[in-house]
Motif scaffolding. Structure first.
Motif, PDB file in Angstrom:
ATOM      1  N   ALA A 152     -16.583  98.454  52.866  1.00 42.63           N
ATOM      2  CA  ALA A 152     -15.196  98.274  53.306  1.00 42.63           C
ATOM      3  C   ALA A 152     -15.147  97.847  54.771  1.00 42.63           C
ATOM      4  O   ALA A 152     -14.339  96.979  55.148  1.00 42.63           O
ATOM      5  CB  ALA A 152     -14.422  99.570  53.095  1.00 42.63           C
ATOM      6  N   ALA A 153     -15.997  98.425  55.588  1.00 43.50           N
ATOM      7  CA  ALA A 153     -16.032  98.054  57.007  1.00 43.50           C
ATOM      8  C   ALA A 153     -16.500  96.615  57.186  1.00 43.50           C
ATOM      9  O   ALA A 153     -15.989  95.891  58.059  1.00 43.50           O
ATOM     10  CB  ALA A 153     -16.957  99.004  57.762  1.00 43.50           C
ATOM     11  N   GLY A 154     -17.462  96.173  56.364  1.00 44.71           N
ATOM     12  CA  GLY A 154     -17.902  94.787  56.438  1.00 44.71           C
ATOM     13  C   GLY A 154     -16.778  93.820  56.113  1.00 44.71           C
ATOM     14  O   GLY A 154     -16.638  92.763  56.744  1.00 44.71           O
ATOM     15  N   VAL A 155     -15.954  94.168  55.125  1.00 41.29           N
ATOM     16  CA  VAL A 155     -14.807  93.335  54.760  1.00 41.29           C
ATOM     17  C   VAL A 155     -13.819  93.241  55.913  1.00 41.29           C
ATOM     18  O   VAL A 155     -13.395  92.143  56.315  1.00 41.29           O
ATOM     19  CB  VAL A 155     -14.112  93.906  53.505  1.00 41.29           C
ATOM     20  N   VAL A 156     -13.422  94.380  56.464  1.00 42.34           N
ATOM     21  CA  VAL A 156     -12.399  94.395  57.509  1.00 42.34           C
ATOM     22  C   VAL A 156     -12.902  93.694  58.769  1.00 42.34           C
ATOM     23  O   VAL A 156     -12.149  92.941  59.419  1.00 42.34           O
ATOM     24  CB  VAL A 156     -11.970  95.842  57.810  1.00 42.34           C
ATOM     25  N   ALA A 157     -14.165  93.904  59.117  1.00 39.37           N
ATOM     26  CA  ALA A 157     -14.722  93.241  60.304  1.00 39.37           C
ATOM     27  C   ALA A 157     -14.704  91.726  60.127  1.00 39.37           C
ATOM     28  O   ALA A 157     -14.309  90.978  61.045  1.00 39.37           O
ATOM     29  CB  ALA A 157     -16.142  93.734  60.551  1.00 39.37           C
ATOM     30  N   ALA A 158     -15.130  91.228  58.958  1.00 41.33           N
ATOM     31  CA  ALA A 158     -15.126  89.787  58.716  1.00 41.33           C
ATOM     32  C   ALA A 158     -13.696  89.244  58.670  1.00 41.33           C
ATOM     33  O   ALA A 158     -13.417  88.146  59.177  1.00 41.33           O
ATOM     34  CB  ALA A 158     -15.852  89.479  57.409  1.00 41.33           C
ATOM     35  N   LEU A 159     -12.797  90.009  58.082  1.00 41.67           N
ATOM     36  CA  LEU A 159     -11.388  89.612  57.996  1.00 41.67           C
ATOM     37  C   LEU A 159     -10.789  89.412  59.388  1.00 41.67           C
ATOM     38  O   LEU A 159     -10.170  88.379  59.687  1.00 41.67           O
ATOM     39  CB  LEU A 159     -10.620  90.684  57.225  1.00 41.67           C
ATOM     40  N   LEU A 160     -10.979  90.386  60.252  1.00 39.89           N
ATOM     41  CA  LEU A 160     -10.402  90.319  61.598  1.00 39.89           C
ATOM     42  C   LEU A 160     -11.071  89.241  62.451  1.00 39.89           C
ATOM     43  O   LEU A 160     -10.397  88.501  63.180  1.00 39.89           O
ATOM     44  CB  LEU A 160     -10.534  91.687  62.284  1.00 39.89           C
ATOM     45  N   LEU A 161     -12.398  89.141  62.351  1.00 44.58           N
ATOM     46  CA  LEU A 161     -13.114  88.200  63.214  1.00 44.58           C
ATOM     47  C   LEU A 161     -12.814  86.757  62.831  1.00 44.58           C
ATOM     48  O   LEU A 161     -12.678  85.893  63.712  1.00 44.58           O
ATOM     49  CB  LEU A 161     -14.615  88.483  63.150  1.00 44.58           C
ATOM     50  N   THR A 162     -12.707  86.455  61.543  1.00 44.00           N
ATOM     51  CA  THR A 162     -12.369  85.080  61.162  1.00 44.00           C
ATOM     52  C   THR A 162     -10.951  84.716  61.593  1.00 44.00           C
ATOM     53  O   THR A 162     -10.688  83.573  61.980  1.00 44.00           O
ATOM     54  CB  THR A 162     -12.507  84.872  59.633  1.00 44.00           C
ATOM     55  N   GLN A 163     -10.050  85.685  61.562  1.00 44.87           N
ATOM     56  CA  GLN A 163      -8.687  85.413  62.045  1.00 44.87           C
ATOM     57  C   GLN A 163      -8.701  85.086  63.531  1.00 44.87           C
ATOM     58  O   GLN A 163      -8.030  84.153  63.983  1.00 44.87           O
ATOM     59  CB  GLN A 163      -7.791  86.621  61.770  1.00 44.87           C
ATOM     60  N   VAL A 164      -9.486  85.838  64.293  1.00 41.05           N
ATOM     61  CA  VAL A 164      -9.554  85.608  65.739  1.00 41.05           C
ATOM     62  C   VAL A 164     -10.214  84.277  66.061  1.00 41.05           C
ATOM     63  O   VAL A 164      -9.736  83.499  66.901  1.00 41.05           O
ATOM     64  CB  VAL A 164     -10.321  86.771  66.412  1.00 41.05           C
ATOM     65  N   LEU A 165     -11.326  83.971  65.372  1.00 39.91           N
ATOM     66  CA  LEU A 165     -12.103  82.774  65.707  1.00 39.91           C
ATOM     67  C   LEU A 165     -11.514  81.496  65.144  1.00 39.91           C
ATOM     68  O   LEU A 165     -11.554  80.439  65.791  1.00 39.91           O
ATOM     69  CB  LEU A 165     -13.542  82.932  65.211  1.00 39.91           C
ATOM     70  N   TYR A 166     -10.964  81.572  63.926  1.00 38.62           N
ATOM     71  CA  TYR A 166     -10.533  80.349  63.250  1.00 38.62           C
ATOM     72  C   TYR A 166      -9.028  80.271  63.006  1.00 38.62           C
ATOM     73  O   TYR A 166      -8.547  79.290  62.451  1.00 38.62           O
ATOM     74  CB  TYR A 166     -11.265  80.224  61.902  1.00 38.62           C
ATOM     75  N   LYS A 167      -8.289  81.322  63.405  1.00 38.35           N
ATOM     76  CA  LYS A 167      -6.828  81.388  63.248  1.00 38.35           C
ATOM     77  C   LYS A 167      -6.389  81.449  61.785  1.00 38.35           C
ATOM     78  O   LYS A 167      -5.197  81.491  61.498  1.00 38.35           O
ATOM     79  CB  LYS A 167      -6.142  80.196  63.935  1.00 38.35           C
ATOM     80  N   LYS A 168      -7.335  81.423  60.875  1.00 37.65           N
ATOM     81  CA  LYS A 168      -7.082  81.621  59.453  1.00 37.65           C
ATOM     82  C   LYS A 168      -8.226  82.443  58.885  1.00 37.65           C
ATOM     83  O   LYS A 168      -9.343  82.420  59.411  1.00 37.65           O
ATOM     84  CB  LYS A 168      -6.982  80.286  58.710  1.00 37.65           C
ATOM     85  N   VAL A 169      -7.942  83.138  57.797  1.00 31.38           N
ATOM     86  CA  VAL A 169      -8.974  83.971  57.173  1.00 31.38           C
ATOM     87  C   VAL A 169      -9.682  83.162  56.090  1.00 31.38           C
ATOM     88  O   VAL A 169      -9.032  82.585  55.209  1.00 31.38           O
ATOM     89  CB  VAL A 169      -8.355  85.243  56.558  1.00 31.38           C
TER      90      VAL A 169
END
Length: 448
Positions: free
Chosen positions: A289-306
């Motif tokens: 679950a933590a891997g999912v949330v970390a990837a979810l948040l980081l892609t939003q920050v880096l690419y502005k989309k998930v």
């Protein structure tokens, strides 16, 4: 734990009731069909049953991961290559099962002399045999066998959409029969790394990094898919065919991981073992679950989309990361370990593209790099592990697997060729290698 005993309310009997009770007490009771007391299993027999059940249940959960890899890969490749990926996955699972009987299990567990076991087909006791030890021999073989198929599945996804079928399957024979079992004997077979104190509870390195190193060696020799990397350095995304299948595959793998990690406790015959298995389940779920949330948040920050592919791989990276030590971490540390795995995926997939290493499903970041991280993280929660010994193990497994895999891939490339022709790659491997298209109604007829 509190126990409650039900008690009836005490009321005095009437005089007639006392006489009836006295009469009944003097009457002979009818003979029972069985006068002997019921026979109960001993503590050792009970432990044997539960240990064997753990291996069998864990084994079929890990076997179900083969379906997860098949669905994940089918969703991540293009429509014209889906049948090929499905064929590779059922074939590699079957080859792994046969090779692990022919020689793999014996190399890994029988008479290990430090670096290698014995070359011989493995067998188990005949039907009706009792007193096999702490668990059924066949259940142990089955549980260990499904792990080797997981390592081979990692290679399948990385090399998708451009590798020929038969060279790939020949490599699977070598990987599952020799490379994985020899490497596995060093730790799980009681070999030299086990003697040093190397720790890898369920296989972040033994299974996942081994598969990742084998995949990396193949990817370097095979090259990228046509059109993936332009001469000016641009990267052309190649979207997968079906995110629904990829998501289903991820959930199946997540479910199977409870068998992967939980049954690696290797015992369920005591209260303590059952409690530890429960902790392993909980930590495994938290890390994913933590891997999912970390990837979810980081892609939003880096690419502005998930990006859903990053999120799916974030779950798998969290699972791989916790696999080296799912028992000793606190809930908070399990979350940290899994979250770092998700971050690794998001940051390293673009790095592979810069290096022009084409990994179709992202298996190298998920299984190799997150596997290394998980193995390094063991000393953070397990006092029996040391960073120096963990590094020795990581380097040893990496050097052995990469070098041997590279040599095998090179031999196959020089003798049979690894890659399909440019025309076959354009038409799709379903037509070129399999002959059965997964989605024929949506595909061009290719001249037929």
């Amino acid at each position: 734990m509190m126990y409650r005993t039900l008690k009836s309310a005490a009321r005095p009997l009437a005089p007639g009731g006392l006489a009836l009770a006295a009469m009944l007490a003097t009457m002979p009771l009818p003979a029972l069909a069985q006068e002997t007391a019921p026979e109960f299993a001993s503590a050792a027999e009970t432990a044997f049953i539960f240990n064997t059940l753990l291996f069998l249940m864990g084994g079929f959960l890990v076997m179900w991961m083969a379906a997860g890899f098949a669905m994940l890969e089918a969703g991540m490749v293009r429509t014209k290559n889906v049948s090929m990926q499905l064929l590779k996955n059922i074939a590699l699972y079957s080859i792994a099962g046969l090779m692990y009987w022919v020689v793999g299990y014996s190399l890994m567990y029988v008479d290990v002399s430090g670096y290698i076991g014995s070359f011989a087909p493995y067998s188990w006791p005949a039907a009706g045999t009792a007193n096999e030890g702490d668990y059924s021999v066949a259940s142990d073989w089955f549980f260990q066998m499904v792990f080797v198929a997981t390592a081979a599945s990692i290679v399948s996804g990385t090399l998708a959409e451009r590798i020929k079928l038969w060279p790939f399957l020949i490599f699977v024979v070598v990987l599952t029969g020799f490379i994985y079992p020899i490497a596995g004997s060093w730790k799980w077979g009681g070999g030299w790394l086990d003697a040093m104190g190397f720790q890898d509870f369920a296989g972040s390195t033994l299974v996942h990094s081994v598969g990742g190193w084998a995949a990396l060696a193949g990817a370097l020799l095979l090259g990228a898919r046509n059109g993936k990397y332009a001469s000016d350095g641009r990267v052309s995304p190649i979207p997968g065919s079906n995110m629904a299948l990829a998501t289903l595959g991820t959930f199946i793998l997540w479910l199977g991981w409870f068998g992967f990690n939980g049954a690696s406790q290797l015992a369920m015959g005591t209260n303590a073992d059952a409690s530890d298995i429960s902790r392993i389940f909980a930590n495994t779920n938290l890390a994913a679950a933590a891997g999912v949330v970390a990837a979810l948040l980081l892609t939003q920050v880096l690419y502005k989309k998930v990006d859903i592919t990053f999120v799916l791989n974030g779950a798998l990276a969290g699972l791989v990361s916790i696999t080296a030590e799912p028992l000793t971490p606190s809930p908070f540390m399990a979350i940290v370990i899994g979250a770092v795995g998700g971050i690794i995926v998001v940051l390293t997939v673009p790095l592979l593209d810069k290096l022009r290493i084409d990994d179709v499903v992202g298996a190298i970041p998920v299984h190799l790099l997150a596997g290394i991280w998980g193995t390094l993280a063991v000393p953070l929660t397990n006092s029996d592990a040391s960073f120096s010994v963990q590094i020795v193990g990581i380097v040893a497994y990496g050097a052995f697997t990469f070098v041997v895999s590279y040599v095998v891939w090179m031999v196959l490339k020089q003798t049979m060729g690894l890659r399909v022709s440019a025309e076959d790659e354009m038409n799709g491997l379903d037509v070129a290698e399999v002959g059965v298209e997964a989605y024929p109604e949506f595909m061009p007829m290719h001249g037929r």
